[in-house]
Structures are given as C-alpha cells and as structure tokens.
Design a protein around this motif. Sequence first.
Motif, mmCIF file in Angstrom:
data_model
loop_
_atom_site.group_PDB
_atom_site.id
_atom_site.type_symbol
_atom_site.label_atom_id
_atom_site.label_comp_id
_atom_site.label_asym_id
_atom_site.label_seq_id
_atom_site.Cartn_x
_atom_site.Cartn_y
_atom_site.Cartn_z
ATOM 1 N N ASP A 76 4.981 8.700 -9.003
ATOM 2 C CA ASP A 76 5.311 7.419 -8.374
ATOM 3 C C ASP A 76 5.938 6.392 -9.304
ATOM 4 O O ASP A 76 6.007 5.216 -8.961
ATOM 5 C CB ASP A 76 4.042 6.825 -7.743
ATOM 6 N N ARG A 77 6.423 6.793 -10.450
ATOM 7 C CA ARG A 77 7.044 5.848 -11.384
ATOM 8 C C ARG A 77 8.295 5.210 -10.774
ATOM 9 O O ARG A 77 9.134 5.878 -10.156
ATOM 10 C CB ARG A 77 7.421 6.561 -12.685
ATOM 11 N N ILE A 78 8.435 3.873 -10.979
ATOM 12 C CA ILE A 78 9.666 3.185 -10.563
ATOM 13 C C ILE A 78 10.269 2.351 -11.703
ATOM 14 O O ILE A 78 11.372 1.824 -11.561
ATOM 15 C CB ILE A 78 9.441 2.279 -9.336
ATOM 16 N N GLY A 79 9.553 2.232 -12.826
ATOM 17 C CA GLY A 79 10.093 1.452 -13.933
ATOM 18 C C GLY A 79 9.095 1.298 -15.058
ATOM 19 O O GLY A 79 8.039 1.948 -15.073
ATOM 20 N N ILE A 80 9.437 0.412 -16.022
ATOM 21 C CA ILE A 80 8.563 0.153 -17.157
ATOM 22 C C ILE A 80 8.412 -1.355 -17.355
ATOM 23 O O ILE A 80 9.342 -2.126 -17.116
ATOM 24 C CB ILE A 80 9.075 0.803 -18.452
ATOM 25 N N THR B 262 0.763 -1.198 0.000
ATOM 26 C CA THR B 262 0.000 0.000 0.000
ATOM 27 C C THR B 262 0.812 1.275 0.000
ATOM 28 O O THR B 262 0.921 1.727 -1.108
ATOM 29 C CB THR B 262 -1.103 0.030 1.010
ATOM 30 N N GLN B 263 1.353 1.904 1.067
ATOM 31 C CA GLN B 263 1.838 3.269 1.004
ATOM 32 C C GLN B 263 3.100 3.411 0.159
ATOM 33 O O GLN B 263 3.807 2.454 -0.102
ATOM 34 C CB GLN B 263 2.086 3.822 2.416
ATOM 35 N N ARG B 264 3.359 4.643 -0.247
ATOM 36 C CA ARG B 264 4.552 4.941 -1.030
ATOM 37 C C ARG B 264 5.796 4.834 -0.151
ATOM 38 O O ARG B 264 5.811 5.307 0.980
ATOM 39 C CB ARG B 264 4.450 6.354 -1.599
ATOM 40 N N ILE B 265 6.851 4.216 -0.682
ATOM 41 C CA ILE B 265 8.099 4.097 0.052
ATOM 42 C C ILE B 265 9.254 4.146 -0.936
ATOM 43 O O ILE B 265 9.163 3.571 -2.023
ATOM 44 C CB ILE B 265 8.129 2.797 0.887
ATOM 45 N N ARG B 266 10.327 4.890 -0.573
ATOM 46 C CA ARG B 266 11.498 4.983 -1.429
ATOM 47 C C ARG B 266 12.764 4.767 -0.611
ATOM 48 O O ARG B 266 12.906 5.357 0.453
ATOM 49 C CB ARG B 266 11.556 6.344 -2.138
ATOM 50 N N PRO B 267 13.672 3.944 -1.100
ATOM 51 C CA PRO B 267 13.492 3.154 -2.318
ATOM 52 C C PRO B 267 12.345 2.164 -2.151
ATOM 53 O O PRO B 267 12.078 1.697 -1.042
ATOM 54 C CB PRO B 267 14.835 2.448 -2.492
ATOM 55 N N ALA C 258 15.594 3.257 -7.985
ATOM 56 C CA ALA C 258 14.185 3.351 -7.572
ATOM 57 C C ALA C 258 13.795 2.338 -6.523
ATOM 58 O O ALA C 258 12.814 2.538 -5.803
ATOM 59 C CB ALA C 258 13.279 3.189 -8.795
ATOM 60 N N ALA C 259 14.530 1.224 -6.421
ATOM 61 C CA ALA C 259 14.102 0.143 -5.531
ATOM 62 C C ALA C 259 15.285 -0.480 -4.813
ATOM 63 O O ALA C 259 16.436 -0.367 -5.237
ATOM 64 C CB ALA C 259 13.345 -0.929 -6.315
ATOM 65 N N SER C 260 14.963 -1.160 -3.718
ATOM 66 C CA SER C 260 15.949 -1.922 -2.952
ATOM 67 C C SER C 260 15.646 -3.401 -3.085
ATOM 68 O O SER C 260 14.486 -3.801 -3.216
ATOM 69 C CB SER C 260 15.893 -1.522 -1.474
ATOM 70 N N ALA C 261 16.690 -4.225 -3.034
ATOM 71 C CA ALA C 261 16.493 -5.673 -3.107
ATOM 72 C C ALA C 261 16.025 -6.253 -1.784
ATOM 73 O O ALA C 261 15.666 -7.429 -1.722
ATOM 74 C CB ALA C 261 17.788 -6.352 -3.535
ATOM 75 N N ALA C 262 16.024 -5.460 -0.715
ATOM 76 C CA ALA C 262 15.644 -5.949 0.614
ATOM 77 C C ALA C 262 14.131 -6.071 0.732
ATOM 78 O O ALA C 262 13.407 -5.082 0.602
ATOM 79 C CB ALA C 262 16.176 -5.012 1.689
ATOM 80 N N ILE C 263 13.638 -7.274 0.962
ATOM 81 C CA ILE C 263 12.211 -7.482 1.180
ATOM 82 C C ILE C 263 11.834 -6.852 2.519
ATOM 83 O O ILE C 263 12.533 -7.033 3.522
ATOM 84 C CB ILE C 263 11.860 -8.978 1.194
#
Length: 309
Positions: free
Chosen positions: A195-199, A123-128, A228-233
């Motif tokens: 909120d774009r992180i990729g395509i 749900t909420q926006r988080i960066r990365p 844009a993202a982290s590999a950490a779950i």
Amino acid sequence: MTTEQNVRNVLHMITGHYDHSTSLQAARAARAPSPGRRLQAAAPASPGAMPDWAIGHGVQALGLGEKETCGIVGTDIVLKIYVDKKLPSAKLDKPVPKTVSVGGMTVYTDVVEIGKVQLQGNTQRIRPALPGYSVSRANDGPNTGTFGLVVNKQGQPSPQYLLSNWHAIAAAGQASKGDIIIQPGTADNGSAETDRIGILSDWVPMDFTPNSTQNLVDAAIAQLDPGAASAAIALLGIPTGVNNQLSRGMYVQKVGRTTSLSVARITDVDLVLNPSYPTPTGPKQVTLRDQVLVTFYSAPATAAPACST
C-alpha cells in the motif's frame, strides 16, 4: 457596545499573545483619559499566567464570536469559552465569569459546549489514492490519519506531495524523513508491502512551551510516488483555488473517513486551542493559535445539549 477588536485584545492578553502595537489603540477605545493624563498601554499577560477559569476542568479552547442563545446567533461579540460539557456553576471549582476585565477593557463571555477535542483519523484502499481517505506511516502501530490535499512546493510543479497532519504521518515529530507512507493507514490494515504511496518529506515542528505563540498549523508533507494519487478530493473534485479570507457565518465542507462529506458553519476564526499530543514521555499539551472552529468537525458526534437562557 464592546468592539470586536477589544474582545480580540482581551483574548490575546489572557492567552499570553498580545500585540504591543495595538495596545495604545485598545486602551484609547476602552476609556478616554482625563486632560493632562498620560495614557498607559496595557501590559501583556505572561506565558503561563492564564486565569484559573480559562484552564479549568473541561475547557477545550478560547475564541471570540457572536453570542448564541438556543441556536439563535445575535450581534454582540463576546469572548467564547469552549467546553466539553456545560455544567451548572455550582458544580465547578473555577466557573467562567459573566464578564472579564483586562487592561481597562471589559467583555462579556459565552460558554459553548463542543464536546472533547480529540485527534481523529480517516479507510479502504483506493487507487489512485484520493484526498479524504486513510493514510499513515507504514511503521506506526494501529494508526490512521487524513490524506488532506495534493500540493506542490511554490514554483515547483513536480514532485507532488501529500498534505496531512504532523501527528498523523510524522508521529508527532518522532518520525524520520524517508519513512514510507501508506494508504490506507495501519489501523485500516494497510502495509508497506502492498500500500505504499510515498515517503515522508517534511513537517512543521510543534513548540510545546506553555502558551507558545509559534504553533499555527499541525501539518506534514510526503512526496508522492508517480501516479500514486489524484488531486481530486473524494466527492468534491479538484480544488479551484485557496480562500484565506475566512469569516464567521461562512459555510465550509470537507470529506472524512468516518463522516464522508460534511458541511459546517464557521463560528470562530480566533480560536486558541490547547489539545494534547502523544510524545515519547507521555501526552503533552500544546497551544495552537489562529485556528478556525466550525459547527461540525468529525465523529463521534454528541447529542445537542438542552438549551437554557
């Protein structure tokens, strides 16, 4: 005692996916031929020829596993019929038989209530952006899916990709490569502008042929924007490897938008599942094979049914 392989063979025969290379072995295990008698291999079921009780009202999936009674796991391997709600046989037009005989093999059945199998989102926006959070295509209507993992293509350390579901970020096959992926998803107020992180990059198409043997995954990948993202779950950290040796009784964990961190026990690794997916012409049912069933997947959870032996 019924062997696990015999139950698996019966499952595959019923669902129209039978390995001819094992048919002779299965037949020998089921019965010993008289002297001089030529042993005939059992014929596979034809696609679309599933028995009425296997596609009856409320049946969600078929698989195999240990017989369970009032939460106690036994040792006998049986054919599992998973239903949304257990009902008395007298109220069913097509009740599940106590035993099933196919190709000279007879196995016991066990009806298990698991609720209705539904597509779930995150749900909420988080960066990365973190795996375990909401994602979707920017041009979808109110929708959300799960950011599953950060992955790479074999032998290519870059770019990195977001792994999610075909139905969640590829619009069940109606999307286009290059579509913008956002976190959070549109159902959680995400938008392409902020909120774009990729395509969207690629997906595994789904075969809607009845009892298809082709569908093994519901998966799509999106190329991530740099940083844009982290590999950490979320709540779990970075995965240390891949385990492809799943077995019944093993415990697994996941992070979801509604459920947060949850732990569940694997009860079936031979699941043949028949969910419905949205298409431009309306919902269509597909057959997913070699799936894994655990004791808890996602909300909404249902109350445990009353136990009866």
